[in-house]
Design an enzyme around this catalytic site. Sequence first.
Site, PDB file in Angstrom:
ATOM      1  N   GLY A  98       6.109   6.965  -5.372  1.00  0.00           N
ATOM      2  CA  GLY A  98       6.104   7.149  -3.917  1.00  0.00           C
ATOM      3  C   GLY A  98       7.006   6.161  -3.194  1.00  0.00           C
ATOM      4  N   GLU A 104       3.474  -2.684  -3.047  1.00  0.00           N
ATOM      5  CA  GLU A 104       2.391  -2.499  -4.030  1.00  0.00           C
ATOM      6  C   GLU A 104       2.349  -3.671  -5.008  1.00  0.00           C
ATOM      7  OE1 GLU A 104       2.176   2.392  -4.130  1.00  0.00           O
ATOM      8  OE2 GLU A 104       3.312   1.354  -5.666  1.00  0.00           O
TER       9      GLU A 104
HETATM   10  C1  5RP Z   1       3.479   5.027  -5.197  1.00  0.00           C
HETATM   11  C2  5RP Z   1       2.772   4.862  -6.488  1.00  0.00           C
HETATM   12  C3  5RP Z   1       1.638   5.796  -6.774  1.00  0.00           C
HETATM   13  O1  5RP Z   1       0.526   5.049  -7.139  1.00  0.00           O
HETATM   14  C4  5RP Z   1       2.013   6.695  -7.913  1.00  0.00           C
HETATM   15  O2  5RP Z   1       3.248   7.338  -7.602  1.00  0.00           O
HETATM   16  C5  5RP Z   1       0.943   7.764  -8.171  1.00  0.00           C
HETATM   17  O3  5RP Z   1       0.890   8.647  -7.109  1.00  0.00           O
HETATM   18  P1  5RP Z   1      -0.095   9.882  -7.016  1.00  0.00           P
HETATM   19  O4  5RP Z   1      -1.461   9.330  -6.719  1.00  0.00           O
HETATM   20  O5  5RP Z   1       0.448  10.723  -5.903  1.00  0.00           O
HETATM   21  O6  5RP Z   1      -0.068  10.607  -8.323  1.00  0.00           O
HETATM   22  O7  5RP Z   1       3.078   4.027  -7.288  1.00  0.00           O
HETATM   23  O8  5RP Z   1       4.605   4.186  -5.094  1.00  0.00           O
END
Ligand code: 5RP
Length: 220
Positions: A98, A104
Amino acid sequence: MNLNEFKKKAAWAALDYISPGTIIGIGTGSTVFYFIEALSTIKHLISGVVSSSISSTNLLKNNGINNILHLNDFNSLEVYIDSADEINNNMQMIKGGGAALTKEKIIAAIAKKFICIIDETKKVNILGSFPLPIEILPIALSFILNEIIKLGGKPKVRKNVITEHGNIIIDIYNLNIYDPIAIEKKISLLPGVVTVGLFALRGADIILMGTKDNVKIIEK
Ligand code: 5RP
């Protein structure tokens, strides 16, 4: 198999790890979307949240969680709830699907407990089927593309994405990540790399994995 149902189960199970009066770190993505919905049902019990992205901040506000605090005001948080793109048996993760990996990773670094909420498809033996995201300074693009190829990866610039910090994301394909800590260190050291989406040095502490039957709890 409805993955959203699995995500939702894992997200709601995370409420058991929230102590009254604490400040909660909030990740980003579709699994966290369900966690924010769950958290809104106990919002009167928590002292506030620290958000990892503008999209999560907007979701929090839409769910009536308005005590959103600044990451820079904290160097420690009780708990961080987030998902992952992949997680291995050593609780090491690929994150950044994302594009929110930088905030994060900072929240993960200051959290006493990282609780990773996933559907069962995210659990893998070896990281790397999901392309590894890295956030880089635009000025370093040519250099870093070349370095990644030297490492055996196939880099692709993520189209139409500029991060909240004004940077670009490269997704690295074809990396079999047998030694996640070594790869995390190696790529992090390249000049111009802001954040590597490998969370190996600081992995998760607890996995809540939604499956057809239940939520599996995996602890370190
Ligand atoms: C965003 C992330 C999310 O935790 C990862 O992409 C998982 O996303 P989703 O819950 O939509 O499967 O690292 O940067």
